[in-house]
Design a protein around this motif. Structure first.
Motif, PDB file in Angstrom:
ATOM      1  N   ASP A  49      34.376  39.898  25.675  1.00 43.15           N
ATOM      2  CA  ASP A  49      34.360  39.082  26.890  1.00 43.15           C
ATOM      3  C   ASP A  49      33.369  37.932  26.764  1.00 43.15           C
ATOM      4  O   ASP A  49      32.739  37.542  27.749  1.00 43.15           O
ATOM      5  CB  ASP A  49      34.031  39.967  28.117  1.00 43.15           C
ATOM      6  CG  ASP A  49      34.348  39.244  29.437  1.00 43.15           C
ATOM      7  OD1 ASP A  49      35.154  38.293  29.401  1.00 43.15           O
ATOM      8  OD2 ASP A  49      33.793  39.644  30.479  1.00 43.15           O
TER       9      ASP A  49
ATOM     10  N   PHE B  85      39.206  44.412  28.374  1.00 47.13           N
ATOM     11  CA  PHE B  85      40.289  43.972  29.269  1.00 47.13           C
ATOM     12  C   PHE B  85      40.116  42.496  29.643  1.00 47.13           C
ATOM     13  O   PHE B  85      41.078  41.732  29.646  1.00 47.13           O
ATOM     14  CB  PHE B  85      40.319  44.829  30.538  1.00 47.13           C
ATOM     15  CG  PHE B  85      40.868  46.219  30.312  1.00 47.13           C
ATOM     16  CD1 PHE B  85      41.766  46.478  29.301  1.00 47.13           C
ATOM     17  CD2 PHE B  85      40.495  47.275  31.146  1.00 47.13           C
ATOM     18  CE1 PHE B  85      42.279  47.761  29.090  1.00 47.13           C
ATOM     19  CE2 PHE B  85      40.996  48.559  30.951  1.00 47.13           C
ATOM     20  CZ  PHE B  85      41.887  48.799  29.926  1.00 47.13           C
ATOM     21  N   ASN B  86      38.891  42.104  29.941  1.00 41.70           N
ATOM     22  CA  ASN B  86      38.675  40.699  30.306  1.00 41.70           C
ATOM     23  C   ASN B  86      39.058  39.764  29.169  1.00 41.70           C
ATOM     24  O   ASN B  86      39.651  38.711  29.397  1.00 41.70           O
ATOM     25  CB  ASN B  86      37.216  40.461  30.703  1.00 41.70           C
ATOM     26  CG  ASN B  86      36.930  40.940  32.115  1.00 41.70           C
ATOM     27  OD1 ASN B  86      37.840  41.348  32.834  1.00 41.70           O
ATOM     28  ND2 ASN B  86      35.674  40.902  32.507  1.00 41.70           N
TER      29      ASN B  86
ATOM     30  N   ASN C 232      36.821  34.006  24.270  1.00 46.30           N
ATOM     31  CA  ASN C 232      37.899  33.969  25.265  1.00 46.30           C
ATOM     32  C   ASN C 232      38.586  32.608  25.277  1.00 46.30           C
ATOM     33  O   ASN C 232      39.809  32.508  25.390  1.00 46.30           O
ATOM     34  CB  ASN C 232      37.347  34.259  26.663  1.00 46.30           C
ATOM     35  CG  ASN C 232      37.038  35.739  26.862  1.00 46.30           C
ATOM     36  OD1 ASN C 232      37.251  36.552  25.962  1.00 46.30           O
ATOM     37  ND2 ASN C 232      36.533  36.100  28.029  1.00 46.30           N
TER      38      ASN C 232
ATOM     39  N   ASN D 168      31.190  45.313  25.122  1.00 45.30           N
ATOM     40  CA  ASN D 168      30.973  45.421  26.560  1.00 45.30           C
ATOM     41  C   ASN D 168      31.955  46.381  27.211  1.00 45.30           C
ATOM     42  O   ASN D 168      32.362  46.190  28.365  1.00 45.30           O
ATOM     43  CB  ASN D 168      31.033  44.036  27.206  1.00 45.30           C
ATOM     44  CG  ASN D 168      29.748  43.273  26.934  1.00 45.30           C
ATOM     45  OD1 ASN D 168      28.658  43.820  27.071  1.00 45.30           O
ATOM     46  ND2 ASN D 168      29.873  42.030  26.510  1.00 45.30           N
TER      47      ASN D 168
ATOM     48  N   GLY E 235      35.037  44.774  29.330  1.00 47.23           N
ATOM     49  CA  GLY E 235      34.881  43.591  28.487  1.00 47.23           C
ATOM     50  C   GLY E 235      36.143  43.369  27.663  1.00 47.23           C
ATOM     51  O   GLY E 235      36.626  42.243  27.533  1.00 47.23           O
TER      52      GLY E 235
ATOM     53  N   GLU F  56      32.411  33.985  26.249  1.00 45.34           N
ATOM     54  CA  GLU F  56      33.080  32.767  26.714  1.00 45.34           C
ATOM     55  C   GLU F  56      33.756  32.007  25.587  1.00 45.34           C
ATOM     56  O   GLU F  56      34.852  31.470  25.757  1.00 45.34           O
ATOM     57  CB  GLU F  56      32.064  31.863  27.411  1.00 45.34           C
ATOM     58  CG  GLU F  56      31.878  32.265  28.861  1.00 45.34           C
ATOM     59  CD  GLU F  56      30.804  31.461  29.559  1.00 45.34           C
ATOM     60  OE1 GLU F  56      30.651  30.270  29.234  1.00 45.34           O
ATOM     61  OE2 GLU F  56      30.113  32.047  30.406  1.00 45.34           O
TER      62      GLU F  56
END
Ligand code: SF4
Lengths: 257, 740
Positions: B557, B640-641, B562, B634, B638, B559
Motif C-alpha cells: 500500500d 487489498f489497498n 500503487n 502492511n 495493505g 503510494e
C-alpha cells in the motif's frame, strides 16, 4: 521530550474489536521482565542489530538496506499518523479502529491527547492499551475503550517483576471504572510466576467487581521479546508459557459481558 | 460420517497417483481406426457410442445420484497397450475422433429444460431442413450422441435396479429420454452429462457446471411447494453430487509435479483438474440472483473436498443483502474450502467495455481462473485446441491450428520485456525523463506482444471458420446455437476470446519502483550499474540485490507502487481494448484483459534471468494478481489497498491468494472480522480472492527463507506478530501449535 513512535501496525485482529491499526509508542516506565516489546521501553531512539542479516557491506552510515540494522523510534506528526490510520478506514466498519499501545501511551500524554482528538474528529474508534501506571482522566475519559493489565495480584511479586506497585495500578483502574468507558482487564500468564489459581481468581474477582469491565482475558506468555532484546544488545530471560492443563483450568476465570 | 462423503474423502487421499480410466483407453483402442472413412462428427458419435455401450456402469448402495467411472492402476500388459495407444495418439484422450481440451461450458438450462430426448428432437427437426452434406453429418453426429447418452443412462438404470435402488432407477429411466421434472431428476441428468464429458471425452475435464442455483431453482421451488422434496433431502442430493465430482478427481499434479507425482496430459484420464460451479451473482437486470438454492449449494460444501471449485459471484452489497449466505460462505472460506470469489461488478464491466451485449450476466470462469462470456463464447485456447484438419488444408493453415507460433499457452516473459527496455535505456544515457522513457519502451514491447497475439488468433479463427461444420465436439450437443447453425461453436460462437494477461504484474511494478527509488530518487546506483547487475544475476553485488528487494513493493500500500500499478494496468488494458476492437467488430474476437498466469510463474521463473525487483534468476515470479511473496508488510488491508489501485473493470480475471492463519480469525469474532474485511475489499471493487489458512508447511518454509514470507502473520497471544520476526523459540512454538 519528543514523542517517538516505534512502529504502526495495520490490520491487527487482536488488539481490540474489529480490524485495527495499532500505534506503538516508544517509552515505558515499567520494566516487566518478560516484556514482549523491549524496543518500546526506552524513550530514546535505538538501533536493533540482527547479525545474521548483515552482509558486511560497510555501508552502515548511508543506511542499511538489508534489514540487519534497524532504527527504532521516529517522530511522526499527528497528522501523518491520522493519514496512515485513514488508509484502512473502510475496514473499520465492523467495530474496528485504532489502538494506542506501546510502550506506554499514557507516558506521552500531550501527543496522545492531540492524536485522540484528531482521530475522534474523524469518527474513528480509539482504544488504549495501558499499564494504568497513572490515572490520566483527560485521556481516559475520551477513548472508546480501555485495555489494562493486572499482571500479579501479590504486591511484593508485582514490585519484583514489574518494577512498580500493583496496588497503585488497581487503584487507578478503580478510578477509571467511574468514567463509564468499557474496560478489558488482561493477565499475561507466566509459568511459575503468576499461573497459580489464587492469583488469577483474585484478579478475576477484581475485574468482575468493576462496573464497566466487559471482558477479562488471559494471555499465555510468549517469548516474542527475546529476539528483539538480543538485537538491542540486552539479554532477556526466557520464561515459559503455562502448561496446557494449567491454562485450561485458569480459563474458567475469563469472562465477557 | 456418511459413507458417500467418506468414500470421496478417501478417494482424494488414497487413490493411486497413476490410476487410470483404463476402460476408456482399451475401448478407444478397439475402434481407433474403425470409423476412419467417416466425417469427424460421425466418427466422434460412433466412437463415443461404442465407449458408452461398453464401459462399466457400477452403482453403490448409497448412491443417491447415480453415475461412476472405473479407474485402476495398470498391470504390465495393460501398461504396454496404454503406452502404444499414447504413442499413436499423443495422449490417452485422443482417438482421432475426440477434440477439445476441456474448459468448456454447456447451456445447462437448455439441457434440463429439454432433456436428452428433447435435444435430440430439435436436432432431428433441424436435420430435416438441411441439405449441406457437412452440416448433415454434423447434425447426424449430434443425434447419435444423444442416442448414445440415452442408452448409457438406461444401462445405469438397470444397474440401479439390480442394486435395489428403485427410486434412482426410475429417475434414470425418466431422464434417459424425457426432460426432468423434479430437482433430483435434473441433478441426476446434470451429473451424467458431466461424467461423460469428464471421464470419457475431454482432454482436461475443467468443465464449468454453470449456475446450478439459477437453472435448478425452478425444479427445487416446484418440489418444495408440492411437498415432494424437503430442504434436507435436497441437501443430501447436492452433497452426493459433490461426492461424485471428487470420485472422478485424479491425484497427482499435472502442472508442477516432480518424478513422483507428475501426471501429465498424456498419462491420465482421471485428471487432477477440477470442475467449476458458479453460485450467486446478478441477473440480466443487474439484480441479485441469489435464492434459497444458493444457500443450499453453499451449505453443502465439504471443506476437505477438492471438487467442484465453487466460484462465488459477489456483487456490491451482497454481504448485507444476503447476510446469512455470506456468513456460510465465510465459514467455508476460513476452512480453506475449494472456493473462490469473483466480483460481478468488475467482470461485467470488462465485458461491457469490450462491447459484449449478450449473456454478459451469465459470464463464467473456467479453471484455472479464466473468464468467459458464458454460453455464447468460445475460449480460443480452451476450446477444441486443434481443430480438425481438412485434407485440402494448407501447411500454413495447419500451423495456425496447431498454435505453432505460441511460446507458452499463456502469455509469458514480460519481465524479459522490462529488462530489454532497461538495457536499451541504459545505453541511451538520458539526462532527464528516464522513468517516462522506461515506461514508453516497456509499453512498446507489450503492445508488440499483444498485437501479434491477436493477429495470430484472428488467423487461426479464420482457418477454423473455413470449414465450421467439419468438427463436432460434445459441447456442441449442449449448445442451442451449435445445433441451429450446424457448426462447431469453436468456429461459429458469437464471441471468441483469449486471455491477455499482464504477466508478472507485481514484478514489473516493483521493477519500475526500484528504478524510480534507487536510480532517480536516492541515486544509490546508476542505470548502467543496475542494468549490468541484473544481466549478471546480481553476481558479486548482493548489496544492490537487497537494495532492490527492500525497495517499496506492490502489496504494501505504498503510494509509489500503487501509482505505478495503476498507470501500468491502465495503459495495458486500454491497449488490449483498442487492439481488440477491429477484430471484435469483424469476427467477435477479443482479448480478455487479465492478471492470470496460472502456475506459470514457477515454470517461467525457472527459465528467466534476474529481475530489477531483486528476484534472482530462476526464482519464481509473483503469481497472478498477487504481490510478490513477502511484500505485504502492511497486512491484508495493505495488500487489498494495493490491489484496489488497479481500477475496477480493468481485468476480468486474476487470482489473489489470501493466506490467513485460521487463528488470526478464529471463533465467532474472528469470523465477523474476516467477513467484514473481505466484504469491504469487494465492496470497494476488489476483483478476486481465494482464501487459504496458513499451513504448517508454509511456516517451515518461512524459517528457511524468511524474506519471502514476511507477510505471514500469526497470532501469538492477545495480538498478532510477523512470523519471521519472532525468535526461533517462538516460531517453533507456533509451528507446534499447528500440528495436526
Ligand atoms: S549496512 Fe547493514 S548489511 Fe551492511 S554492514 Fe551495515 S549492518 Fe551490515
Amino acid at each position: 521530550m519528543q514523542t517517538l513512535i516505534s512502529h504502526i501496525e495495520r490490520c491487527s485482529s487482536f488488539d481490540g474489536p474489529g480490524i485495527r491499526t495499532v500505534v506503538f509508542f516508544k517509552g515505558c516506565p515499567l520494566s516487566c521482565k518478560w516484556c514482549h516489546n523491549p524496543e518500546c521501553i526506552s524513550f530514546e531512539k535505538e538501533e536493533l542489530f540482527y547479525p545474521e542479516k548483515c552482509i558486511k557491506c560497510g555501508r552502515c552510515q548511508s543506511g542499511c538496506v538489508t534489514g540487519a540494522r534497524v532504527v527504532c523510534g521516529r517522530i511522526i506528526p499527528v497528522h501523518d499518523v491520522v493519514v496512515t490510520v485513514k488508509r484502512d478506514e473502510k475496514y473499520y466498519s465492523g467495530g474496528g479502529g485504532v489502538t494506542l499501545s506501546g510502550g506506554e501511551p499514557l507516558a506521552h500524554n500531550s501527543y496522545v491527547n492531540e492524536l485522540i482528538d484528531a482521530l475522534l474528529k474523524e469518527n474513528i474508534d480509539v482504544a488504549i492499551e495501558t499499564s494504568m501506571f497513572k490515572y490520566d482522566e483527560e485521556i481516559l475519559k475520551k477513548v472508546d475503550r480501555i485495555m489494562a493489565d493486572v499482571k500479579i495480584f501479590d504486591e511484593k511479586k508485582h514490585l519484583e517483576y514489574v518494577g512498580i506497585s500493583g496496588e497503585k495500578i488497581r487503584d487507578n483502574i478503580l478510578k477509571a471504572d467511574l468514567l463509564g468507558v468499557p474496560l478489558t482487564i488482561r493477565t499475561p500468564i507466566i509459568k511459575g510466576i503468576n499461573d497459580d489459581e489464587q492469583n488469577v481468581r483474585l484478579t478475576a474477582e477484581f475485574a468482575s467487581s468493576l462496573k464497566n469491565c466487559v471482558r477479562y482475558e488471559l494471555l499465555p506468555y510468549h517469548a516474542m521479546g527475546v529476539n528483539k532484546a538480543r538485537a538491542l544488545g540486552k539479554e532477556q530471560k526466557v520464561f515459559s508459557a503455562p502448561d496446557a492443563k494449567t491454562l485450561e483450568n485458569l480459563k474458567k476465570y475469563q469472562f465477557t459481558r | 460420517m456418511k459413507p458417500n462423503v467418506y468414500e470421496a474423502e478417501q478417494a482424494l487421499k488414497t487413490k493411486p497417483i497413476y490410476s487410470t480410466a483404463y476402460e476408456r483407453v482399451k475401448l478407444l483402442n478397439d475402434v481407433m481406426h474403425a470409423y476412419d472413412d467417416l466425417p469427424q462428427p460421425l466418427k466422434f458419435s460412433r466412437t463415443l457410442a461404442y465407449l458408452l455401450e461398453n464401459v462399466s456402469v457400477p452403482v453403490k448402495e448409497y448412491d443417491l445420484i447415480v453415475g461412476r467411472a472405473v479407474d485402476k492402476e495398470l498391470n504390465a500388459e495393460e501398461e504396454k497397450l496404454f503406452q502404444a495407444f499414447i504413442a499413436d495418439n499423443g495422449n490417452a484422450y485422443r482417438s482421432g475422433a475426440f477434440f477439445g481440451s476441456g474448459h468448456s461450458s454447456y447451456e445447462w438450462e437448455y439441457i434440463v429444460e429439454l432433456g436428452v430426448g428433447g435435444m435430440k428432437s430439435r436436432a432431428i427437426s433441424r436435420l430435416s431442413t438441411e441439405n449441406d452434406d457437412a452440416k448433415r453429418a454434423f447434425l447426424q453426429g449430434a443425434v447419435e450422441v444423444y442416442d448414445a447418452i440415452s442408452s448409457y443412462i438406461l444401462r445405469f438404470a438397470n444397474s440401479a435396479k439390480q442394486a435395489g435402488l428403485a427410486a434412482q432407477a426410475a429417475r434414470l429411466e425418466k431422464v434417459a429420454f424425457s426432460a426432468p421434472e423434479t430437482f433430483a431428476e435434473a441433478l441426476q441428468l446434470v451429473w451424467i452429462i458431466a461424467l461423460i464429458d469428464c471421464a470419457y471425452v475431454t482432454l482436461n475435464p475443467t468443465l464449468t457446471l454453470g449456475r446450478p442455483d439459477v437453472f435448478l431453482y425452478p425444479f427445487y421451488s416446484r418440489d418444495i411447494a408440492s411437498g415432494r422434496l424437503t430442504r434436507e433431502e435436497a441437501k443430501e442430493l447436492i452433497t452426493d453430487y459433490y461426492c461424485k465430482h471428487n470420485l472422478i478427481m485424479g491425484r497427482g499434479e499435472h502442472q508442477l509435479g516432480d518424478d513422483k507425482n507428475s501426471t501429465t496430459f498424456d498419462r491420465i484420464t482421471n485428471f487432477d483438474a477440477p470442475q467449476y460451479l458458479l453460485l450467486a451473482g446478478t441477473d440480466e437486470k443487474g439484480e441479485s440472483a441469489v435464492n434459497e438454492l444458493t444457500e443450499l449449494f453453499a451449505e453443502c460444501i465439504v471443506p476437505s473436498f477438492k471438487n467442484p471449485v465453487v466460484v462465488v459471484r459477489y456483487f456490491i452489497g451482497m454481504d448485507k443483502k444476503h447476510e446469512r449466505l455470506w456468513n456460510i460462505l465465510m465459514r467455508k472460506a476460513l476452512q480453506s474450502s475449494s472456493m473462490m470469489f469473483y466480483n460481478d461488478n468488475d467482470v461485467i464491466a470488462v465485458l461491457k467495455r469490450m462491447g459484449v451485449t449478450e449473456g454478459v450476466h451469465d459470464y463464467i470462469h473456467f479453471g484455472c481462473n479464466w473468464a468467459s462470456t458464458g454460453n455464447n463464447g468460445a475460449w480460443m485456447w480452451g476450446g477444441p485446441s486443434s481443430f480438425a484438419f481438412t485434407p485440402e488444408m494448407s501447411e500454413e493453415d495447419k500451423k495456425y491450428l496447431r498454435r505453432a507460433y505460441m511460446r507458452y499457452p499463456v502469455d509469458m516473459g514480460w519481465e524479459g520485456i522490462f529488462n530489454a527496455a532497461l538495457y536499451q535505456l541504459a545505453d541511451e544515457n538520458l539526462k532527464s525523463g528516464v522513468m517516462d522513457r522506461l515506461f514508453e519502451l516497456f509499453m512498446a514491447g507489450v503492445k508488440d506482444f499483444i498485437s501479434q497475439k491477436i493477429s495470430y488468433l484472428s488467423r487461426e479463427l479464420t482457418v477454423r471458420q473455413k470449414n465450421p461444420s467439419r468438427l463436432l465436439v460434445l459441447t456442441d450437443c449442449f449448445l442451442r446455437e451449435s445445433i441451429d447453425s450446424a457448426e462447431c461453436y469453436a468456429a461459429s460462437a458469437k464471441y471468441h476470446f483469449e486471455a491477455s494477461s499482464f504477466q508478472m504484474f507485481a514484478n514489473v511494478v516493483d521493477s519500475f519502483v526500484a528504478v524510480d527509488e534507487l536510480v532517480i530518487r536516492k541515486k544509490s546506483v546508476t542505470l548502467k550499474e543496475l542494468a549490468k547487475a541484473v544481466k549478471n544475476d546480481f553476481k558479486d553485488n548482493e548489496w544492490l540485490r537487497l537494495a532492490c528487494k527492500n525497495a517499496e513493493k506492490f502489496g504494501s500500500d505504498g503510494e509509489v507502487s500503487n501509482a505505478y500499478a495503476k498507470k501500468l494496468i491502465t495503459a495495458f488494458t486500454d491497449y488490449v481494448f483498442e487492439v481488440s476492437k477491429p477484430y471484435f467488430e469483424k469476427q467477435g474476437l477479443f482479448l480478455m484483459p487479465s492478471l492470470e498466469g496460472d502456475t506459470w510463474h514457477i515454470k517461467c521463473g525457472r527459465e528467466s534471468g534476474a529481475s530489477v525487483d531483486g528476484r534472482r534468476a530462476g526464482e519464481p515470479f509473483a503469481q497472478n494478481a498477487r504481490p510478490s511473496n513477502g511484500s505485504c508488510k502492511n497486512g491484508l488491508t495493505g495488500m487489498f489497498n494495493s490491489l484496489l489501485s488497479v481500477p475496477g473493470g480493468s481485468v476480468a480475471s486474476g487470482a489473489l491468494n489470501v493466506d490467513v492463519d485460521s487463528r488470526a480469525f478464529s471463533g465467532e469474532e474472528g469470523l465477523k472480522n474476516f467477513s467484514n474485511l473481505l466484504a469491504t475489499y469487494f465492496n470497494a471493487g476488489g476483483l478476486h480472492a481465494q482464501v487459504s489458512c496458513v499451513s504448517r508447511d508454509d511456516l517451515l518454509a518461512a524459517q528457511l527463507d524468511p524474506d519471502s514470507y514476511r507477510d505471514l502473520r500469526v497470532r501469538v497471544t492477545g495480538y498478532s506478530g510477523v512470523f519471521v520476526d519472532l525468535c526461533r523459540e517462538l516460531q517453533d512454538d507456533v509451528i507446534a501449535r499447528m500440528d495436526p
